[in-house]
Design a protein around this motif. Structure first.
Motif, PDB file in Angstrom:
ATOM      1  N   PHE A 117       0.827  -1.190   0.000  1.00  0.00           N
ATOM      2  CA  PHE A 117       0.000   0.000   0.000  1.00  0.00           C
ATOM      3  C   PHE A 117       0.867   1.247   0.000  1.00  0.00           C
ATOM      4  CE2 PHE A 117      -2.753  -3.190   1.929  1.00  0.00           C
ATOM      5  CZ  PHE A 117      -3.998  -2.931   1.360  1.00  0.00           C
ATOM      6  N   THR A 118       0.381   2.315  -0.576  1.00  0.00           N
ATOM      7  CA  THR A 118       1.022   3.613  -0.402  1.00  0.00           C
ATOM      8  C   THR A 118       0.425   4.280   0.827  1.00  0.00           C
ATOM      9  OG1 THR A 118      -0.615   4.868  -1.685  1.00  0.00           O
ATOM     10  CG2 THR A 118       1.213   3.853  -2.907  1.00  0.00           C
ATOM     11  N   LEU A 119       1.135   5.244   1.358  1.00  0.00           N
ATOM     12  CA  LEU A 119       0.621   5.971   2.511  1.00  0.00           C
ATOM     13  C   LEU A 119      -0.678   6.683   2.136  1.00  0.00           C
ATOM     14  CD1 LEU A 119       0.941   6.891   5.418  1.00  0.00           C
ATOM     15  CD2 LEU A 119       2.400   8.758   4.608  1.00  0.00           C
ATOM     16  N   ASN A 120      -0.747   7.179   0.924  1.00  0.00           N
ATOM     17  CA  ASN A 120      -1.974   7.858   0.493  1.00  0.00           C
ATOM     18  C   ASN A 120      -3.153   6.890   0.437  1.00  0.00           C
ATOM     19  OD1 ASN A 120      -3.235  10.372  -0.605  1.00  0.00           O
ATOM     20  ND2 ASN A 120      -3.619   9.022  -2.353  1.00  0.00           N
ATOM     21  N   ASP A 121      -2.901   5.634   0.000  1.00  0.00           N
ATOM     22  CA  ASP A 121      -3.952   4.613   0.009  1.00  0.00           C
ATOM     23  C   ASP A 121      -4.582   4.498   1.391  1.00  0.00           C
ATOM     24  OD1 ASP A 121      -3.602   3.849  -2.644  1.00  0.00           O
ATOM     25  OD2 ASP A 121      -2.202   2.221  -2.147  1.00  0.00           O
ATOM     26  N   LEU A 122      -3.722   4.424   2.398  1.00  0.00           N
ATOM     27  CA  LEU A 122      -4.205   4.170   3.749  1.00  0.00           C
ATOM     28  C   LEU A 122      -4.807   5.432   4.378  1.00  0.00           C
ATOM     29  CD1 LEU A 122      -1.445   1.711   4.968  1.00  0.00           C
ATOM     30  CD2 LEU A 122      -3.615   1.253   3.818  1.00  0.00           C
ATOM     31  N   LYS A 123      -4.390   6.581   3.907  1.00  0.00           N
ATOM     32  CA  LYS A 123      -5.057   7.810   4.335  1.00  0.00           C
ATOM     33  C   LYS A 123      -6.497   7.827   3.824  1.00  0.00           C
ATOM     34  CE  LYS A 123      -1.094  10.943   4.768  1.00  0.00           C
ATOM     35  NZ  LYS A 123      -0.432  12.161   4.215  1.00  0.00           N
ATOM     36  N   VAL A 124      -6.676   7.401   2.578  1.00  0.00           N
ATOM     37  CA  VAL A 124      -8.026   7.336   2.015  1.00  0.00           C
ATOM     38  C   VAL A 124      -8.863   6.304   2.772  1.00  0.00           C
ATOM     39  CG1 VAL A 124      -9.375   6.736  -0.035  1.00  0.00           C
ATOM     40  CG2 VAL A 124      -7.280   8.091  -0.273  1.00  0.00           C
ATOM     41  N   ALA A 125      -8.263   5.138   3.053  1.00  0.00           N
ATOM     42  CA  ALA A 125      -8.997   4.047   3.701  1.00  0.00           C
ATOM     43  C   ALA A 125      -9.455   4.404   5.104  1.00  0.00           C
ATOM     44  CB  ALA A 125      -8.123   2.791   3.745  1.00  0.00           C
ATOM     45  N   THR A 126      -8.718   5.302   5.780  1.00  0.00           N
ATOM     46  CA  THR A 126      -9.027   5.657   7.177  1.00  0.00           C
ATOM     47  C   THR A 126      -9.580   7.069   7.327  1.00  0.00           C
ATOM     48  OG1 THR A 126      -6.768   6.467   7.532  1.00  0.00           O
ATOM     49  CG2 THR A 126      -7.201   4.140   8.055  1.00  0.00           C
ATOM     50  N   LYS A 127      -9.931   7.688   6.209  1.00  0.00           N
ATOM     51  CA  LYS A 127     -10.365   9.094   6.250  1.00  0.00           C
ATOM     52  C   LYS A 127      -9.274   9.965   6.873  1.00  0.00           C
ATOM     53  CE  LYS A 127     -14.094   7.963   8.474  1.00  0.00           C
ATOM     54  NZ  LYS A 127     -15.401   8.022   9.201  1.00  0.00           N
ATOM     55  N   ASN A 128      -8.051   9.749   6.386  1.00  0.00           N
ATOM     56  CA  ASN A 128      -6.872  10.499   6.844  1.00  0.00           C
ATOM     57  C   ASN A 128      -6.599  10.286   8.330  1.00  0.00           C
ATOM     58  OD1 ASN A 128      -4.612  12.059   6.287  1.00  0.00           O
ATOM     59  ND2 ASN A 128      -5.648  13.981   6.791  1.00  0.00           N
ATOM     60  N   PHE A 129      -6.827   9.038   8.770  1.00  0.00           N
ATOM     61  CA  PHE A 129      -6.563   8.640  10.158  1.00  0.00           C
ATOM     62  C   PHE A 129      -7.340   9.514  11.146  1.00  0.00           C
ATOM     63  CE2 PHE A 129      -2.682   7.680   7.692  1.00  0.00           C
ATOM     64  CZ  PHE A 129      -2.691   6.305   7.810  1.00  0.00           C
ATOM     65  N   ARG A 130      -8.569   9.796  10.789  1.00  0.00           N
ATOM     66  CA  ARG A 130      -9.410  10.626  11.643  1.00  0.00           C
ATOM     67  C   ARG A 130      -9.744   9.924  12.946  1.00  0.00           C
ATOM     68  NH1 ARG A 130     -14.162  12.986   7.992  1.00  0.00           N
ATOM     69  NH2 ARG A 130     -15.304  11.646   9.428  1.00  0.00           N
ATOM     70  N   SER A 131     -10.104  10.704  13.940  1.00  0.00           N
ATOM     71  CA  SER A 131     -10.354  10.164  15.277  1.00  0.00           C
ATOM     72  C   SER A 131     -11.488   9.152  15.293  1.00  0.00           C
ATOM     73  CB  SER A 131     -10.656  11.303  16.259  1.00  0.00           C
ATOM     74  OG  SER A 131     -11.787  12.047  15.824  1.00  0.00           O
ATOM     75  N   ASP A 132     -12.468   9.291  14.406  1.00  0.00           N
ATOM     76  CA  ASP A 132     -13.566   8.329  14.422  1.00  0.00           C
ATOM     77  C   ASP A 132     -13.191   6.999  13.777  1.00  0.00           C
ATOM     78  OD1 ASP A 132     -13.408   9.334  11.873  1.00  0.00           O
ATOM     79  OD2 ASP A 132     -15.557   9.721  11.652  1.00  0.00           O
ATOM     80  N   SER A 133     -11.941   6.891  13.251  1.00  0.00           N
ATOM     81  CA  SER A 133     -11.424   5.624  12.744  1.00  0.00           C
ATOM     82  C   SER A 133     -10.525   4.930  13.772  1.00  0.00           C
ATOM     83  CB  SER A 133     -10.620   5.851  11.447  1.00  0.00           C
ATOM     84  OG  SER A 133     -11.431   6.376  10.432  1.00  0.00           O
ATOM     85  N   TYR A 134     -10.307   5.594  14.888  1.00  0.00           N
ATOM     86  CA  TYR A 134      -9.401   5.094  15.926  1.00  0.00           C
ATOM     87  C   TYR A 134      -9.950   3.829  16.586  1.00  0.00           C
ATOM     88  CZ  TYR A 134      -6.895   5.054  20.434  1.00  0.00           C
ATOM     89  OH  TYR A 134      -6.178   4.695  21.543  1.00  0.00           O
TER      90      TYR A 134
END
Length: 337
Positions: A63-80
Protein backbone atom coordinates in the motif's frame (compact mmCIF):
# COMPACT_ATOMS: atom_id res chain seq x y z
CA UNK A 1 1.49 -15.64 25.30
CA UNK A 2 3.54 -17.80 23.02
CA UNK A 3 2.63 -18.91 19.58
CA UNK A 4 1.62 -22.42 20.55
CA UNK A 5 -1.60 -23.85 21.79
CA UNK A 6 -4.85 -24.73 20.32
CA UNK A 7 -6.99 -26.23 17.71
CA UNK A 8 -5.42 -27.19 14.43
CA UNK A 9 -3.05 -30.09 14.02
CA UNK A 10 -1.11 -28.83 11.05
CA UNK A 11 0.31 -25.55 12.21
CA UNK A 12 3.92 -24.65 12.79
CA UNK A 13 5.50 -24.13 16.20
CA UNK A 14 7.40 -20.93 16.79
CA UNK A 15 9.45 -19.97 19.76
CA UNK A 16 7.84 -16.67 20.57
CA UNK A 17 8.27 -15.24 24.04
CA UNK A 18 4.63 -14.55 24.69
CA UNK A 19 4.38 -12.01 21.89
CA UNK A 20 1.22 -13.16 20.24
CA UNK A 21 -2.28 -12.12 21.06
CA UNK A 22 -5.39 -14.05 20.34
CA UNK A 23 -8.69 -13.48 18.64
CA UNK A 24 -11.81 -15.59 19.02
CA UNK A 25 -13.44 -16.56 15.79
CA UNK A 26 -16.53 -18.53 16.68
CA UNK A 27 -17.53 -22.15 16.77
CA UNK A 28 -17.15 -22.84 13.06
CA UNK A 29 -14.03 -24.95 12.74
CA UNK A 30 -13.40 -23.48 9.31
CA UNK A 31 -12.58 -20.28 11.19
CA UNK A 32 -10.53 -22.25 13.65
CA UNK A 33 -7.69 -20.67 15.52
CA UNK A 34 -6.11 -20.60 18.87
CA UNK A 35 -2.42 -20.83 19.06
CA UNK A 36 -0.22 -22.53 16.55
CA UNK A 37 1.20 -25.97 17.02
CA UNK A 38 2.29 -29.34 15.68
CA UNK A 39 5.48 -29.63 13.69
CA UNK A 40 8.86 -28.65 15.06
CA UNK A 41 9.71 -26.53 12.03
CA UNK A 42 10.95 -23.11 13.12
CA UNK A 43 11.13 -20.07 10.87
CA UNK A 44 14.13 -17.78 10.95
CA UNK A 45 14.37 -14.76 13.20
CA UNK A 46 13.60 -11.26 12.02
CA UNK A 47 17.11 -10.47 13.18
CA UNK A 48 18.37 -11.88 9.89
CA UNK A 49 16.37 -9.33 7.92
CA UNK A 50 18.52 -6.23 7.74
CA UNK A 51 16.48 -3.94 5.55
CA UNK A 52 13.20 -3.48 3.77
CA UNK A 53 14.85 -4.98 0.70
CA UNK A 54 14.53 -8.34 2.46
CA UNK A 55 10.77 -8.13 2.80
CA UNK A 56 9.10 -11.27 1.45
CA UNK A 57 7.85 -11.12 -2.12
CA UNK A 58 4.64 -12.85 -1.18
CA UNK A 59 1.00 -12.19 -1.84
CA UNK A 60 1.07 -9.20 0.52
CA UNK A 61 -0.33 -5.99 -0.91
CA UNK A 62 2.06 -3.04 -0.98
CA UNK A 63 0.00 0.00 0.00
CA UNK A 64 1.02 3.61 -0.40
CA UNK A 65 0.62 5.97 2.51
CA UNK A 66 -1.97 7.86 0.49
CA UNK A 67 -3.95 4.61 0.01
CA UNK A 68 -4.20 4.17 3.75
CA UNK A 69 -5.06 7.81 4.34
CA UNK A 70 -8.03 7.34 2.02
CA UNK A 71 -9.00 4.05 3.70
CA UNK A 72 -9.03 5.66 7.18
CA UNK A 73 -10.37 9.09 6.25
CA UNK A 74 -6.87 10.50 6.84
CA UNK A 75 -6.56 8.64 10.16
CA UNK A 76 -9.41 10.63 11.64
CA UNK A 77 -10.35 10.16 15.28
CA UNK A 78 -13.57 8.33 14.42
CA UNK A 79 -11.42 5.62 12.74
CA UNK A 80 -9.40 5.09 15.93
CA UNK A 81 -9.49 1.54 17.37
CA UNK A 82 -6.75 1.50 19.98
CA UNK A 83 -3.09 1.98 20.79
CA UNK A 84 -0.18 -0.18 21.92
CA UNK A 85 3.58 -0.13 22.14
CA UNK A 86 3.83 -0.44 18.37
CA UNK A 87 1.60 2.49 17.60
CA UNK A 88 -2.02 3.38 16.87
CA UNK A 89 -4.57 1.10 15.21
CA UNK A 90 -7.21 2.51 12.88
CA UNK A 91 -10.25 1.07 11.16
CA UNK A 92 -10.24 1.32 7.37
CA UNK A 93 -12.08 0.12 4.28
CA UNK A 94 -10.66 -1.54 1.16
CA UNK A 95 -12.02 -3.35 -1.88
CA UNK A 96 -12.27 -7.09 -1.16
CA UNK A 97 -10.65 -8.13 -4.45
CA UNK A 98 -8.29 -5.38 -5.54
CA UNK A 99 -7.54 -4.13 -1.99
CA UNK A 100 -7.78 -0.57 -3.29
CA UNK A 101 -8.94 1.96 -0.67
CA UNK A 102 -12.67 2.64 -0.61
CA UNK A 103 -15.17 4.85 1.16
CA UNK A 104 -16.48 3.82 4.62
CA UNK A 105 -19.14 1.18 4.25
CA UNK A 106 -17.86 -0.01 0.86
CA UNK A 107 -15.83 -3.21 0.56
CA UNK A 108 -14.35 -4.89 3.64
CA UNK A 109 -13.16 -3.55 6.98
CA UNK A 110 -9.48 -3.80 7.88
CA UNK A 111 -7.37 -2.90 10.90
CA UNK A 112 -4.42 -0.65 10.11
CA UNK A 113 -1.48 -0.35 12.51
CA UNK A 114 0.49 2.85 12.20
CA UNK A 115 4.00 2.81 13.62
CA UNK A 116 4.95 5.59 16.00
CA UNK A 117 7.70 7.59 14.34
CA UNK A 118 9.77 7.73 17.52
CA UNK A 119 9.61 3.97 18.11
CA UNK A 120 12.84 2.14 17.16
CA UNK A 121 11.60 -1.12 18.67
CA UNK A 122 8.38 -0.56 16.77
CA UNK A 123 10.24 -0.70 13.47
CA UNK A 124 11.77 -4.05 14.39
CA UNK A 125 8.35 -5.35 15.38
CA UNK A 126 6.88 -4.01 12.14
CA UNK A 127 9.53 -5.84 10.14
CA UNK A 128 9.01 -9.04 12.11
CA UNK A 129 5.26 -8.94 11.48
CA UNK A 130 5.77 -8.55 7.74
CA UNK A 131 8.45 -11.22 7.67
CA UNK A 132 6.53 -13.89 9.59
CA UNK A 133 3.02 -13.27 8.39
CA UNK A 134 4.22 -12.67 4.86
CA UNK A 135 5.36 -16.29 4.80
CA UNK A 136 2.71 -17.90 6.98
CA UNK A 137 -0.90 -18.55 6.14
CA UNK A 138 -3.10 -20.50 8.48
CA UNK A 139 -6.69 -20.40 9.69
CA UNK A 140 -5.38 -19.92 13.24
CA UNK A 141 -3.50 -16.73 12.38
CA UNK A 142 -4.89 -13.27 11.89
CA UNK A 143 -4.30 -12.54 8.20
CA UNK A 144 -1.84 -9.84 7.23
CA UNK A 145 -3.22 -8.32 4.02
CA UNK A 146 -0.44 -5.89 3.26
CA UNK A 147 1.92 -3.18 4.41
CA UNK A 148 3.17 0.31 3.69
CA UNK A 149 6.88 1.08 3.75
CA UNK A 150 7.57 4.73 3.06
CA UNK A 151 10.07 7.04 4.69
CA UNK A 152 7.35 8.79 6.66
CA UNK A 153 5.06 5.81 7.11
CA UNK A 154 5.41 2.21 8.30
CA UNK A 155 2.00 0.55 8.50
CA UNK A 156 0.44 -2.91 8.55
CA UNK A 157 -2.99 -3.87 7.22
CA UNK A 158 -4.79 -6.84 8.83
CA UNK A 159 -8.13 -8.55 8.56
CA UNK A 160 -10.48 -6.90 11.01
CA UNK A 161 -11.45 -8.91 14.09
CA UNK A 162 -14.80 -7.35 14.75
CA UNK A 163 -15.27 -8.76 18.24
CA UNK A 164 -12.01 -7.37 19.58
CA UNK A 165 -9.67 -9.24 21.88
CA UNK A 166 -10.24 -12.11 24.27
CA UNK A 167 -8.42 -10.03 26.88
CA UNK A 168 -11.08 -7.34 26.65
CA UNK A 169 -13.92 -9.84 26.91
CA UNK A 170 -12.40 -11.54 29.93
CA UNK A 171 -11.04 -8.56 31.81
CA UNK A 172 -12.60 -5.32 30.62
CA UNK A 173 -14.53 -3.66 33.41
CA UNK A 174 -18.25 -3.86 32.81
CA UNK A 175 -17.97 -6.46 30.03
CA UNK A 176 -20.48 -9.29 29.99
CA UNK A 177 -18.90 -12.57 31.12
CA UNK A 178 -18.11 -15.00 28.30
CA UNK A 179 -20.32 -18.12 28.56
CA UNK A 180 -18.57 -21.45 29.10
CA UNK A 181 -19.39 -22.74 25.60
CA UNK A 182 -17.95 -19.62 24.05
CA UNK A 183 -14.64 -20.07 25.96
CA UNK A 184 -14.31 -23.26 24.03
CA UNK A 185 -14.46 -21.42 20.73
CA UNK A 186 -11.48 -21.17 18.39
CA UNK A 187 -9.24 -18.15 18.22
CA UNK A 188 -6.76 -16.38 15.99
CA UNK A 189 -3.28 -15.30 16.97
CA UNK A 190 -1.93 -11.89 16.12
CA UNK A 191 1.05 -9.68 16.94
CA UNK A 192 4.25 -11.50 16.03
CA UNK A 193 6.43 -8.48 16.62
CA UNK A 194 8.44 -10.15 19.41
CA UNK A 195 8.72 -13.53 17.67
CA UNK A 196 12.14 -15.16 17.81
CA UNK A 197 13.66 -18.02 15.87
CA UNK A 198 13.49 -21.31 17.72
CA UNK A 199 16.02 -24.14 17.91
CA UNK A 200 16.90 -26.08 14.78
CA UNK A 201 18.70 -29.36 14.22
CA UNK A 202 19.92 -30.96 17.42
CA UNK A 203 19.57 -27.80 19.48
CA UNK A 204 17.02 -27.87 22.29
CA UNK A 205 16.74 -24.12 22.81
CA UNK A 206 17.90 -20.71 21.74
CA UNK A 207 19.22 -18.03 24.06
CA UNK A 208 17.61 -14.60 23.98
CA UNK A 209 17.21 -11.56 26.11
CA UNK A 210 14.14 -12.21 28.25
CA UNK A 211 11.23 -10.32 26.71
CA UNK A 212 7.47 -10.67 26.63
CA UNK A 213 4.51 -10.17 28.91
CA UNK A 214 5.06 -10.83 32.59
CA UNK A 215 3.02 -13.64 34.04
CA UNK A 216 3.24 -15.86 30.95
CA UNK A 217 6.96 -16.61 31.01
CA UNK A 218 8.14 -20.14 31.77
CA UNK A 219 10.41 -20.31 34.84
CA UNK A 220 13.35 -21.78 32.94
CA UNK A 221 13.16 -18.95 30.43
CA UNK A 222 13.18 -16.33 33.17
CA UNK A 223 16.09 -18.04 34.92
CA UNK A 224 18.31 -18.75 31.93
CA UNK A 225 17.05 -16.93 28.85
CA UNK A 226 16.78 -20.34 27.17
CA UNK A 227 13.74 -20.35 24.92
CA UNK A 228 12.18 -23.53 23.57
CA UNK A 229 8.89 -24.78 22.19
CA UNK A 230 8.08 -26.06 25.69
CA UNK A 231 8.30 -22.44 26.89
CA UNK A 232 5.28 -21.74 24.72
CA UNK A 233 3.47 -24.77 26.16
CA UNK A 234 3.84 -23.16 29.60
CA UNK A 235 2.44 -19.89 28.27
CA UNK A 236 -0.55 -21.68 26.81
CA UNK A 237 -1.16 -23.25 30.22
CA UNK A 238 -1.44 -19.73 31.62
CA UNK A 239 -4.03 -18.86 28.96
CA UNK A 240 -6.04 -21.95 29.95
CA UNK A 241 -6.03 -20.69 33.54
CA UNK A 242 -7.25 -17.28 32.39
CA UNK A 243 -10.15 -18.92 30.56
CA UNK A 244 -11.06 -21.01 33.61
CA UNK A 245 -10.72 -18.31 36.23
CA UNK A 246 -11.45 -15.05 34.44
CA UNK A 247 -8.34 -13.66 36.17
CA UNK A 248 -5.34 -11.97 34.60
CA UNK A 249 -1.99 -13.74 34.37
CA UNK A 250 -0.59 -11.06 36.63
CA UNK A 251 -2.79 -9.16 39.05
CA UNK A 252 -1.85 -5.59 39.88
CA UNK A 253 -2.59 -4.24 43.32
CA UNK A 254 -2.51 -0.55 44.18
CA UNK A 255 1.13 0.47 44.12
CA UNK A 256 2.48 -3.05 43.67
CA UNK A 257 2.38 -6.17 41.55
CA UNK A 258 0.35 -9.02 43.03
CA UNK A 259 0.77 -12.77 42.75
CA UNK A 260 0.86 -14.47 39.39
CA UNK A 261 -2.18 -16.45 38.35
CA UNK A 262 -0.07 -19.61 38.30
CA UNK A 263 1.08 -19.16 41.90
CA UNK A 264 -2.49 -18.59 43.03
CA UNK A 265 -4.10 -21.43 41.07
CA UNK A 266 -1.54 -24.26 41.25
CA UNK A 267 -2.44 -25.44 44.79
CA UNK A 268 -5.98 -26.17 43.54
CA UNK A 269 -5.17 -27.82 40.22
CA UNK A 270 -4.14 -31.26 41.44
CA UNK A 271 -7.26 -31.82 43.52
CA UNK A 272 -10.48 -32.40 41.57
CA UNK A 273 -12.59 -31.19 44.48
CA UNK A 274 -10.62 -27.97 44.86
CA UNK A 275 -10.45 -27.12 41.15
CA UNK A 276 -13.88 -25.53 41.23
CA UNK A 277 -12.52 -22.90 43.63
CA UNK A 278 -10.57 -21.28 40.79
CA UNK A 279 -13.51 -21.05 38.38
CA UNK A 280 -14.75 -17.67 37.22
CA UNK A 281 -17.57 -16.77 39.64
CA UNK A 282 -19.26 -14.74 36.90
CA UNK A 283 -20.18 -18.03 35.23
CA UNK A 284 -22.47 -18.67 38.22
CA UNK A 285 -21.78 -22.39 38.03
CA UNK A 286 -23.04 -22.66 34.44
CA UNK A 287 -20.28 -24.82 33.01
CA UNK A 288 -19.32 -28.45 32.58
CA UNK A 289 -17.73 -29.61 35.82
CA UNK A 290 -16.00 -32.52 34.12
CA UNK A 291 -14.84 -30.25 31.33
CA UNK A 292 -13.44 -27.72 33.80
CA UNK A 293 -11.61 -30.46 35.69
CA UNK A 294 -10.14 -31.87 32.49
CA UNK A 295 -8.93 -28.47 31.30
CA UNK A 296 -7.49 -27.70 34.73
CA UNK A 297 -5.62 -30.99 34.61
CA UNK A 298 -4.29 -30.12 31.16
CA UNK A 299 -3.23 -26.67 32.37
CA UNK A 300 -1.33 -28.28 35.25
CA UNK A 301 0.56 -30.48 32.79
CA UNK A 302 1.42 -27.47 30.63
CA UNK A 303 2.67 -25.59 33.70
CA UNK A 304 4.99 -28.35 34.91
CA UNK A 305 8.21 -26.89 36.32
CA UNK A 306 10.30 -29.31 34.27
CA UNK A 307 9.72 -28.52 30.58
CA UNK A 308 10.50 -32.14 29.66
CA UNK A 309 7.35 -33.19 31.48
CA UNK A 310 5.07 -30.79 29.63
CA UNK A 311 2.96 -32.22 26.80
CA UNK A 312 3.66 -31.31 23.21
CA UNK A 313 1.13 -29.30 21.26
CA UNK A 314 -0.29 -32.31 19.44
CA UNK A 315 -1.14 -33.85 22.80
CA UNK A 316 -2.72 -30.60 24.00
CA UNK A 317 -4.73 -30.40 20.81
CA UNK A 318 -5.94 -33.98 21.13
CA UNK A 319 -7.15 -33.36 24.67
CA UNK A 320 -8.97 -30.17 23.75
CA UNK A 321 -10.64 -31.73 20.73
CA UNK A 322 -11.98 -34.55 22.87
CA UNK A 323 -13.52 -31.99 25.22
CA UNK A 324 -14.87 -29.68 22.59
CA UNK A 325 -18.55 -30.31 21.94
CA UNK A 326 -20.71 -28.62 19.30
CA UNK A 327 -21.94 -25.35 20.74
CA UNK A 328 -25.50 -24.07 20.67
CA UNK A 329 -24.22 -20.56 21.21
CA UNK A 330 -24.52 -18.15 18.26
CA UNK A 331 -21.41 -17.76 16.14
CA UNK A 332 -18.91 -15.30 17.55
CA UNK A 333 -16.87 -14.09 14.57
CA UNK A 334 -13.68 -12.20 15.15
CA UNK A 335 -12.12 -11.75 18.58
CA UNK A 336 -8.42 -11.01 18.99
CA UNK A 337 -6.73 -12.92 21.81
Amino acid sequence: MGNCGGRSAKCTNFSSPFASKTSLHGSDTSNSAASSKASNTIFSSFGSFKSDASLPSSSLKLFTLNDLKVATKNFRSDSYLGEGGFGIVFKGWIDENSHAPTKPGVGIVVAIKKLKRESFQGHKEWLAEVTYLGQLHHKNLVKLIGYCSESDGKLLVYEYMQRGSLENHLFRRGAQPIPWATRDFNAKLSDFGLARNGPTGDKTHVSTRVVGTRGYAAPEYLATGHLSVKSDIYSFGVVLLELLSGRRALEYQVGEIGDTLVDWAKPFLDDRKKILRIMDTRLEGKYSKKGAQAIASLALQCLHTDPRNRPNMNEVLSTLEELRLPSKEPSLPGIRL
